[in-house]
Design an enzyme around this catalytic site. Sequence first.
Site, mmCIF file in Angstrom:
data_model
loop_
_atom_site.group_PDB
_atom_site.id
_atom_site.type_symbol
_atom_site.label_atom_id
_atom_site.label_comp_id
_atom_site.label_asym_id
_atom_site.label_seq_id
_atom_site.Cartn_x
_atom_site.Cartn_y
_atom_site.Cartn_z
ATOM 1 N NE ARG A 213 -3.828 -2.334 1.830
ATOM 2 C CZ ARG A 213 -4.958 -2.588 2.430
ATOM 3 N NH1 ARG A 213 -5.408 -1.779 3.345
ATOM 4 N NH2 ARG A 213 -5.666 -3.654 2.110
ATOM 5 C CD GLU A 215 -2.438 2.616 3.646
ATOM 6 O OE1 GLU A 215 -1.583 2.237 4.471
ATOM 7 O OE2 GLU A 215 -3.590 2.152 3.590
ATOM 8 N NE ARG A 221 -2.932 3.200 15.255
ATOM 9 C CZ ARG A 221 -4.111 3.214 15.887
ATOM 10 N NH1 ARG A 221 -5.206 3.011 15.205
ATOM 11 N NH2 ARG A 221 -4.203 3.421 17.171
ATOM 12 C CG HIS A 222 -0.774 3.083 8.811
ATOM 13 N ND1 HIS A 222 -1.162 3.961 9.784
ATOM 14 C CD2 HIS A 222 -1.905 2.662 8.195
ATOM 15 C CE1 HIS A 222 -2.486 4.065 9.763
ATOM 16 N NE2 HIS A 222 -2.955 3.290 8.812
ATOM 17 C CD GLU A 352 -9.437 -1.856 10.264
ATOM 18 O OE1 GLU A 352 -9.806 -0.679 10.090
ATOM 19 O OE2 GLU A 352 -8.994 -2.583 9.359
ATOM 20 C CB SER A 355 -11.778 -4.775 8.133
ATOM 21 O OG SER A 355 -11.179 -4.769 6.883
ATOM 22 N NE ARG A 403 -2.600 -1.435 11.763
ATOM 23 C CZ ARG A 403 -3.601 -0.866 11.118
ATOM 24 N NH1 ARG A 403 -4.855 -1.252 11.347
ATOM 25 N NH2 ARG A 403 -3.368 0.092 10.248
HETATM 26 P P1 AMO Z 1 -8.306 -3.560 5.197
HETATM 27 O O1 AMO Z 1 -7.828 -2.554 4.235
HETATM 28 O O2 AMO Z 1 -9.102 -3.080 6.351
HETATM 29 O O3 AMO Z 1 -9.252 -4.616 4.468
HETATM 30 O O4 AMO Z 1 -7.081 -4.430 5.710
HETATM 31 C C1 AMO Z 1 -7.293 -5.566 6.515
HETATM 32 C C2 AMO Z 1 -6.347 -5.552 7.694
HETATM 33 O O5 AMO Z 1 -5.001 -5.508 7.235
HETATM 34 C C3 AMO Z 1 -4.211 -4.732 8.113
HETATM 35 N N1 AMO Z 1 -3.629 -3.614 7.363
HETATM 36 C C4 AMO Z 1 -2.441 -3.036 7.630
HETATM 37 N N2 AMO Z 1 -1.504 -3.299 8.551
HETATM 38 C C5 AMO Z 1 -0.400 -2.524 8.578
HETATM 39 N N3 AMO Z 1 -0.172 -1.497 7.734
HETATM 40 C C6 AMO Z 1 -1.080 -1.178 6.782
HETATM 41 N N4 AMO Z 1 -0.838 -0.176 5.934
HETATM 42 C C7 AMO Z 1 -2.277 -1.973 6.699
HETATM 43 N N5 AMO Z 1 -3.363 -1.958 5.907
HETATM 44 C C8 AMO Z 1 -4.166 -2.949 6.332
HETATM 45 C C9 AMO Z 1 -5.129 -4.251 9.220
HETATM 46 C C10 AMO Z 1 -6.491 -4.340 8.577
HETATM 47 O O6 AMO Z 1 -7.523 -4.511 9.521
HETATM 48 N N6 AMO Z 1 -9.750 -6.621 1.505
HETATM 49 C C11 AMO Z 1 -10.087 -6.171 2.838
HETATM 50 C C12 AMO Z 1 -10.274 -7.301 3.805
HETATM 51 C C13 AMO Z 1 -11.503 -8.140 3.571
HETATM 52 O O7 AMO Z 1 -12.612 -7.542 3.520
HETATM 53 O O8 AMO Z 1 -11.362 -9.357 3.393
HETATM 54 C C14 AMO Z 1 -8.942 -5.262 3.313
HETATM 55 O O9 AMO Z 1 -7.870 -5.247 2.784
HETATM 56 O O10 AMO Z 1 -5.037 -5.168 10.298
#
Ligand code: AMO
Length: 429
Positions: A213, A215, A221-222, A352, A355, A403
Amino acid sequence: MLRSHYCSEVDENVYGRKIRIAGWVEDIRNLGGIAFIIIRDRTGRMQITSIKKENPEIFNELTSLTRESVVSASGTCQKNEKVMNGWELMPEKIHVFSKAETPLPMGIIDKVNVDFDTRLDNRIIDLRRDKVKAIFMIRHSFIGYATEFLRKNGFIEVHTPKISSAPSEGGTEVFKISYFDRDAYLVQSPQLYKQMLMASGLDKVYEIAWYFRAEEHDTSRHLNESTAIDMEMAFIEDEEDVMKIAECMTDYAVQKILDENSKEIEILNTEVDMPSLPYPRISYDEVVEILQKEIDFKWGDDLGTDEENLLAQKLDYEIYFIKSFPLEAKPFYAMPSGKYARAFDLEYKGIEIASGAQRIHEYDMLIKRMEEKGMNIENFSDYLKAFQYGMPPHGGYGYGIERFLMRLLNLRNIRECILFPRDRKRLRP
Ligand code: AMO
């Protein structure tokens, strides 16, 4: 093998016998006529005791070693209640495989305060420290037991592409790469593929997934490259079927970690516990009601870090689901239910960690939602094809491994939970 025993495998049955141990030289204490060398392996440490007048050659070899050199030592394992573990090795043969340079970029046992960046720059050395290794032993357990649970419940492991022709979550936070003569993207999650697989008849699948990602966050936490346990299951009644798997998987893995990783938990000097099942379910509407008493928060707003923290304080639960989100707050594939989405987040200590949702399985409804979100339908033709020739009702979740670990082990920075973190500033080692 170059060792007969790990340190932790030596017990009274081995005393008096010849063994060969191997590892890193952690410490050397030369008292003139006698020297004590501490060797560390994955399981612990042990002492080699070398007496100069008995074997001056070995004594000189051992005392001239540098810390963190890699050696093996053969000799008799001798009981000695005064030393660590209650035994020591009387060396008869030493083999030096690799001599470490001095000074070390950072200490392993010395209480030298090195900053996090120095630790990450020297991650391999950092990993030799007990506290760091313990995190990865627990990570190994978590993945093993979470997937054991899924396998026992009929899920099969799949591996979907990480290079794709279109962004998987429809957003803009995507890494573009050059793929021969065209552009491609690193997948943000296996979302589209795991859903497509539901039309294949495989029914229940999971993947240890990589999320890429782009981002711009720079938070504790990211990560820009993170890992997750993704699952998808067909023929669900609604999102509750998916939530039950999420909570039971968590509970199963944590109970196993408590059984098997007590040593690592002790090293980390932390409390690990998990409330019993089922985890509370709170609706987004209830969340709004709670937050509105404290802050300016409108129905439809996203839950950011501050809101999540505040909610966790107000609710006084360690772990809980938030469900029935506003439809527009969730991705296009979430199943609508009036103005809500059949979607959920799993919150653990104010973050979180997972999800998921029941997904849309009807082709026309999916097209409508994609159009409403302003997406380019053409980019998703392969995904959409899976919905044209028989797609069962289905749902799934993405469960962030780092996470979860960060919260389970009460660690402050998510980067502690991945071997080689990738963030906006860090692309090495
Ligand atoms: P989402 O974008 O909420 O959902 O991601 C699911 C889980 O992945 C982790 N996560 C991350 N951890 C660390 N750094 C990040 N940048 C990051 N992005 C996400 C989190 C988050 O809750 N496709 C959907 C899931 C689904 O519906 O099956 C999805 O990607 O713990």
